[in-house]
Scaffold this motif. Structure first.
Motif, mmCIF file in Angstrom:
data_model
loop_
_atom_site.group_PDB
_atom_site.id
_atom_site.type_symbol
_atom_site.label_atom_id
_atom_site.label_comp_id
_atom_site.label_asym_id
_atom_site.label_seq_id
_atom_site.Cartn_x
_atom_site.Cartn_y
_atom_site.Cartn_z
ATOM 1 N N ASP A 1 5.030 -6.992 2.542
ATOM 2 C CA ASP A 1 3.821 -7.708 2.952
ATOM 3 C C ASP A 1 2.546 -6.922 2.673
ATOM 4 N N PHE A 2 2.685 -5.605 2.516
ATOM 5 C CA PHE A 2 1.516 -4.766 2.259
ATOM 6 C C PHE A 2 0.960 -4.989 0.853
ATOM 7 N N PHE A 3 1.799 -5.517 -0.042
ATOM 8 C CA PHE A 3 1.365 -5.662 -1.439
ATOM 9 C C PHE A 3 0.138 -6.562 -1.558
ATOM 10 N N LYS A 4 0.121 -7.673 -0.844
ATOM 11 C CA LYS A 4 -1.010 -8.590 -0.976
ATOM 12 C C LYS A 4 -2.296 -7.970 -0.441
ATOM 13 N N LYS A 5 -2.173 -7.055 0.529
ATOM 14 C CA LYS A 5 -3.368 -6.384 1.042
ATOM 15 C C LYS A 5 -3.905 -5.396 0.017
ATOM 16 N N LEU A 6 -3.001 -4.679 -0.652
ATOM 17 C CA LEU A 6 -3.439 -3.763 -1.707
ATOM 18 C C LEU A 6 -4.060 -4.527 -2.875
ATOM 19 N N ALA A 7 -3.395 -5.577 -3.307
ATOM 20 C CA ALA A 7 -3.896 -6.362 -4.433
ATOM 21 C C ALA A 7 -5.173 -7.109 -4.062
ATOM 22 N N GLY A 8 -5.308 -7.438 -2.775
ATOM 23 C CA GLY A 8 -6.475 -8.200 -2.342
ATOM 24 C C GLY A 8 -6.359 -9.674 -2.654
ATOM 25 N N THR A 9 -5.161 -10.097 -3.005
ATOM 26 C CA THR A 9 -4.926 -11.485 -3.379
ATOM 27 C C THR A 9 -3.442 -11.779 -3.251
ATOM 28 N N THR A 10 -3.095 -13.034 -2.956
ATOM 29 C CA THR A 10 -1.691 -13.451 -2.971
ATOM 30 C C THR A 10 -1.253 -13.865 -4.371
ATOM 31 N N LYS A 11 -2.201 -13.995 -5.269
ATOM 32 C CA LYS A 11 -1.891 -14.519 -6.602
ATOM 33 C C LYS A 11 -1.124 -13.521 -7.470
ATOM 34 N N LEU A 12 -1.419 -12.234 -7.364
ATOM 35 C CA LEU A 12 -0.821 -11.267 -8.286
ATOM 36 C C LEU A 12 0.695 -11.231 -8.123
ATOM 37 N N LYS A 13 1.197 -11.220 -6.928
ATOM 38 C CA LYS A 13 2.650 -11.236 -6.699
ATOM 39 C C LYS A 13 3.253 -12.480 -7.344
ATOM 40 N N SER B 1 -8.376 -6.749 5.155
ATOM 41 C CA SER B 1 -7.771 -5.770 6.049
ATOM 42 C C SER B 1 -8.551 -4.471 5.927
ATOM 43 N N PHE B 2 -8.083 -3.430 6.594
ATOM 44 C CA PHE B 2 -8.769 -2.141 6.521
ATOM 45 C C PHE B 2 -8.657 -1.515 5.134
ATOM 46 N N VAL B 3 -7.669 -1.953 4.337
ATOM 47 C CA VAL B 3 -7.572 -1.468 2.957
ATOM 48 C C VAL B 3 -8.252 -2.420 1.975
ATOM 49 N N GLY B 4 -9.054 -3.313 2.509
ATOM 50 C CA GLY B 4 -9.832 -4.218 1.666
ATOM 51 C C GLY B 4 -10.669 -5.128 2.533
ATOM 52 N N MET B 5 -11.956 -4.801 2.672
ATOM 53 C CA MET B 5 -12.816 -5.540 3.589
ATOM 54 C C MET B 5 -13.846 -6.419 2.891
ATOM 55 N N HIS B 6 -14.101 -6.147 1.615
ATOM 56 C CA HIS B 6 -15.239 -6.784 0.951
ATOM 57 C C HIS B 6 -14.822 -7.465 -0.355
ATOM 58 N N PRO B 7 -15.566 -8.461 -0.800
ATOM 59 C CA PRO B 7 -15.231 -9.172 -2.039
ATOM 60 C C PRO B 7 -15.606 -8.364 -3.283
ATOM 61 N N VAL B 8 -14.841 -7.307 -3.513
ATOM 62 C CA VAL B 8 -15.062 -6.418 -4.662
ATOM 63 C C VAL B 8 -13.731 -6.227 -5.370
ATOM 64 N N PRO B 9 -13.745 -5.804 -6.640
ATOM 65 C CA PRO B 9 -12.486 -5.522 -7.337
ATOM 66 C C PRO B 9 -11.866 -4.215 -6.862
ATOM 67 N N ILE B 10 -10.652 -3.959 -7.298
ATOM 68 C CA ILE B 10 -9.960 -2.735 -6.885
ATOM 69 C C ILE B 10 -10.740 -1.503 -7.311
ATOM 70 N N VAL B 11 -11.223 -1.493 -8.540
ATOM 71 C CA VAL B 11 -12.058 -0.391 -9.039
ATOM 72 C C VAL B 11 -13.451 -0.960 -9.264
ATOM 73 N N GLY C 1 -2.102 6.760 6.590
ATOM 74 C CA GLY C 1 -1.693 5.817 7.619
ATOM 75 C C GLY C 1 -1.304 6.447 8.934
ATOM 76 N N GLU C 2 -1.321 7.778 9.026
ATOM 77 C CA GLU C 2 -0.910 8.437 10.270
ATOM 78 C C GLU C 2 -1.961 8.242 11.358
ATOM 79 N N TYR C 3 -1.513 7.856 12.533
ATOM 80 C CA TYR C 3 -2.391 7.667 13.689
ATOM 81 C C TYR C 3 -3.020 9.013 14.063
ATOM 82 N N ILE C 4 -4.322 9.029 14.233
ATOM 83 C CA ILE C 4 -5.035 10.279 14.516
ATOM 84 C C ILE C 4 -5.672 10.197 15.894
ATOM 85 N N THR D 1 -9.590 4.096 2.157
ATOM 86 C CA THR D 1 -10.190 3.530 3.372
ATOM 87 C C THR D 1 -11.542 4.099 3.787
ATOM 88 N N TYR D 2 -12.061 5.073 3.064
ATOM 89 C CA TYR D 2 -13.325 5.668 3.497
ATOM 90 C C TYR D 2 -14.484 4.672 3.428
#
Length: 404
Positions: A358-370, A198-208, A106-109, A155-156
């Motif tokens: 608030d970052f949790f929903k971006k990592l999970a990719g869903t509001t449902k898991l919380k 978001s940048f930590v999840g852009m596409h309709p794919v699972p976490i793995v 997350g460090e600005y480069i 994020t790659y």
């Protein structure tokens, strides 16, 4: 002659020591060794001809190397290698963690200049996530060579998306040099919902998602996920001797806080803690292999650690405070996402209203898991809600696979 010799040497080189074959159906492991995996980068004979006479932009970090032998102990950075082979590299693009891989998550480069080559280095993890068109004015072809770990919030793959998108807009071909996915042996997690993109999840794919970065690029293109459905002139240089059952320990750290194979295997499950008040070990030498917080009860969580600033974590969560949690370094290798650690920590937290951020929903990719965790749903019931999406994704994924 020098060019031919270099091609011959890189043809022989590979990026993985031989691994024993996987067990057969009867449980017997043949006493033979599998051929070594050869990365796309090492197959210069398959992409140098595409670079001849071209001005080349390279998306790279510290993992972007050509290995000189099967021991993986000697290698040269792909930018240095290409220059030595008289390829006209004009520009370098750096993803998260930077060109040399030294920045925090997350460090600005900032943009800069590579001290070794004098080439301009444009950051794709600073003010620009998508390269501006002017960055590509001196480029005829883009070469993408970055080691991924096969997890949606790493994020790659988002950087790949934006590189493909600007290249498509400017009619510039993109070549992806494929590398193995150390988490390619399973598929799991909720499918990303568009309202938490978001940048930590852009596409309709699972976490793995069980694909190499080359296959993932083909899926981005084929599913028309680029802006306005445009498609990129994409070439993937595939791996040799690779299957999803291949054992593969990354010879170079993909980022500062994934220090070993155990951390990479645990990462899809432990990274959920990044969206909570619990530390996942940043500021220690056990990143993503432990978790803990000062407020967790020590009688239930008998492992302790104290985060301190270190390489890759300048200001770690709970810096200087004793955290109580669990040591996961002896856990058997995972073939699924584990939710029990997250739920256990949540259950043991007295102030549950502040546990998630608030970052949790971006990592999970869903509001449902919380909400599911807060409602006390069982792991089995939570995972059951993932299955329809996973089955649909597997059908989509199958169209773009290069390996078995």
């Amino acid at each position: 002659m020098k060019y031919l010799l270099l091609c011959f040497m890189t043809l022989l080189a590979c990026n993985s020591t031989p691994k024993k074959n996987q067990a057969k159906d009867d449980g017997v492991v043949p006493n033979v060794e599998s051929p070594a995996i050869i990365t796309g980068a090492n197959q210069t004979e398959n992409y140098l001809k595409l670079l001849e006479g071209k001005k080349v932009g390279v998306v790279a970090n510290q993992t972007s190397v050509i290995f000189k032998d099967a021991s993986e102990e000697t290698h040269t950075h792909i930018v240095d290698s290409l220059i030595a082979m008289n390829v006209n590299v004009t520009t370098v693009f750096a993803p998260e963690h930077g060109f040399r891989g030294t920045a925090d998550a997350g460090e600005y480069i900032e943009d800069g200049v590579d001290e070794k080559t004098g080439l301009p280095v444009f950051s794709l993890y600073g003010k620009n996530r998508k390269p501006p068109a002017e960055f590509l004015e001196n480029i005829d072809v883009m070469l993408f060579d970055v080691q991924d770990v096969g997890v949606r919030f790493y994020t790659y793959i988002s950087t790949l998306h934006y590189v493909m998108e600007i290249a498509a807009e400017l009619n510039i071909p993109v070549i992806v040099l494929d590398r193995p996915n150390p988490n390619g042996h399973y598929i799991d997690g909720p499918i990303l919902e568009s309202d938490v993109k978001s940048f930590v999840g852009m596409h309709p794919v699972p976490i793995v998602y069980g694909m190499t970065i080359g296959e993932y690029g083909k899926m981005i293109n084929g599913e028309k996920w680029l802006d306005n459905g445009i498609q990129c002139d994409l070439t993937v240089v595939p791996l040799q001797n690779y299957t999803y059952a291949s054992e593969y320990d990354l010879p170079i750290l993909p980022s500062p806080n994934l220090p070993n194979a155990k951390s990479i295997n645990l990462y899809p499950s432990v990274c959920f803690f990044e969206g909570t008040t619990v530390s996942c070990g940043r500021g220690t030498e056990m990143q993503f292999q432990i978790f803990g917080a000062p407020y967790l009860p020590k009688d239930q969580f008998d492992f302790s650690f104290t985060p301190q600033p270190n390489f890759g974590a300048k200001t770690p969560k709970h810096e200087g405070k004793v955290c109580y949690g669990k040591d996961l370094r002896t856990v058997e290798p995972l073939n699924e996402i584990r939710l029990d650690w997250l739920i256990e920590a949540y259950t043991a937290t007295s102030d549950k209203k502040t546990f998630f951020n608030d970052f949790f929903k971006k990592l999970a990719g869903t509001t449902k898991l919380k909400a599911q965790i807060e409602q006390g749903m069982s792991i089995e019931d939570i995972k059951a809600t993932w299955q329809p999406g996973l089955e649909s994704f597997k059908e989509t994924r199958a169209k773009y696979l290069l390996y078995n």
